[in-house]
Design an enzyme around this catalytic site. Structure first.
Site, PDB file in Angstrom:
ATOM      1  CE1 TYR A 186     -13.893  -0.467   0.543  1.00 14.42           C
ATOM      2  CE2 TYR A 186     -14.551  -1.595  -1.072  1.00 14.42           C
ATOM      3  CZ  TYR A 186     -13.626   0.051  -0.550  1.00 14.42           C
ATOM      4  OH  TYR A 186     -11.731  -0.321  -1.577  1.00 14.42           O
ATOM      5  CE  LYS A 221       1.557  -3.813   5.177  1.00 16.52           C
ATOM      6  NZ  LYS A 221       3.028  -3.679   4.280  1.00 16.52           N
ATOM      7  CG  ASP A 240       4.104  -3.433   1.054  1.00 13.66           C
ATOM      8  OD1 ASP A 240       3.407  -5.271   0.815  1.00 13.66           O
ATOM      9  OD2 ASP A 240       4.329  -2.980   2.145  1.00 13.66           O
ATOM     10  CG  ASP A 282     -11.245  -0.685  -4.793  1.00 14.21           C
ATOM     11  OD1 ASP A 282     -11.914   0.028  -5.977  1.00 14.21           O
ATOM     12  OD2 ASP A 282     -12.367  -0.158  -3.721  1.00 14.21           O
ATOM     13  CG  ASP A 290      -9.976   0.453  -9.720  1.00 15.98           C
ATOM     14  OD1 ASP A 290     -10.427  -0.280 -10.448  1.00 15.98           O
ATOM     15  OD2 ASP A 290      -9.929   1.430  -9.323  1.00 15.98           O
TER      16      ASP A 290
END
Length: 363
Positions: free
Chosen positions: A141, A192, A224, A248, A252
């Site tokens: 970001y 990851k 994942d 993020d 959610d």
């Protein structure tokens, strides 16, 4: 000594839900004599309309002079055609960066009264209490270089940079370990590391920090797999720490375990304890101004504000207890409504919480 709260309503349903959260703060302010003082400022689309920029300098100045910020939401179709550099979302990113709000706390707690509203089976989510600690000022970001370019063959390409320094990982890691130490003593670091160098370093730093926290059990999980485990067996988690993009997405996803994203508060903190407190949901322009939005996430964010920035834990618990009382009474906004409950709007839910705060205070 008074405590200054900067109220930034923002766009869409932001003004509606923030209004009810402010009322809850005013109610506990009276009960606990907290001496809260409120001020207002613009951010996002509302700031663009009034000043031409998504984050006026005055807003940042006011925030730095405050003890905490209560925030609503930003953005909407009205501003989607603007250049990316001056969209509402850019204003929020600059605001977080300008205040060094690197630590984002997103609790996913299932109120027992809402177990049937979850998309998962009751026995899978009953008693759920997860804290997701998301790094908020680094990663893709904010990473440079970023942008668009035209390749030699004439094809356009968009690119972003994922990078983290050891110091950035260390400071969010320490925060996560501290929270885990005060909770259930379990910390899951999500990365990851099998393919991304930035998160290979992330894992190395987390392992190094673990030596300073012998009472905390550290585990690692690929993002994942974590996404899958949140749906398969979410109660295995206590505290999750991860980088910006992963946090993020996972927070959610976790919101749906609780029945509605309208129930999820959040806090964004810097190293001094100063924080920006906001609901996890967006501006929901499709229902803005219709008195339909659930204000509970913002009201619970106000409780986090009291706890983390003002050290007013008793007042925070009073708000949280009031929310529980309201849910016990079967009072629901549309997003958490089930047959047999009492359907109310944004202001009706705010009325119910304020009334519960007052009633609890009498006993």
């Amino acid at each position: 000594m008074s405590k200054k709260i900067l109220v930034v309503a923002g766009d869409g349903i932001g003004p509606e839900v923030v209004r009810e959260a402010k009322r809850a703060l005013e109610a506990v302010n009276e009960q606990f004599q907290l001496d809260l003082v409120f001020d207002d400022a613009l951010l996002g689309g509302a700031a663009i309309d009034a000043t031409g920029v998504p984050m006026p300098e005055e807003t940042l100045v006011k925030a730095k002079a405050s003890d905490a910020v209560l925030f609503g939401a930003i953005g909407g179709p009205k501003w989607d055609a603007l250049d990316r550099a001056i969209r509402p979302e850019k204003g929020l990113l600059n605001f977080r960066s300008g205040l060094n709000l690197f630590c984002n706390l997103r609790p996913a707690i299932l109120y027992p009264q809402l177990a049937e509203a979850s998309s998962l089976k009751h026995d899978v989510v009953a008693g759920l209490d997860i804290l997701i600690v998301r790094e908020l000022t680094g990663g893709m970001y904010f990473g440079e270089p970023r942008g668009f370019r035209t390749l030699e063959n004439g094809e356009r390409e968009g690119y972003n940079t994922l990078k983290y320094s050891e110091s950035e990982i260390t400071r969010i890691g320490r925060m996560a370990f501290e929270f885990a130490k005060k909770r259930g003593g379990k910390l899951c670091s999500v990365d990851k590391a099998n393919v991304l160098e930035a998160t290979m370093l992330w894992r190395e730093v987390m392992d190094k920090l673990a030596a300073d926290y012998s009472s905390v059990e550290l585990s690692h999980m690929y993002v994942d797999n974590c996404a899958m485990q949140l749906v398969r067996a979410p109660k295995q988690f206590d505290v999750i720490v991860t980088e910006n993009l992963f946090g993020d997405i996972l927070s959610d996803q976790a919101s749906m375990l609780t029945g509605s994203i309208g129930m999820l508060p959040s806090a964004s903190l810097n190293e001094t304890g100063f924080g920006l407190y906001e609901p996890c949901h967006g501006s929901a322009p499709d229902i803005a101004g219709q008195n339909k939005a659930n204000p509970l996430a913002t009201i619970l964010s106000a409780a986090m504000l009291l706890r983390y920035s003002l050290n007013a834990d008793s007042a925070a618990k009073r708000i949280e207890e009031a929310v529980g009382v309201v849910l016990d009474k079967g009072i629901r906004t549309g997003d958490i409504f089930t047959k047999g409950m009492q359907l109310v709007g944004t202001s009706g839910m705010g009325d119910a919480v304020v009334e519960a705060i007052k009633e609890i205070g009498k006993h």
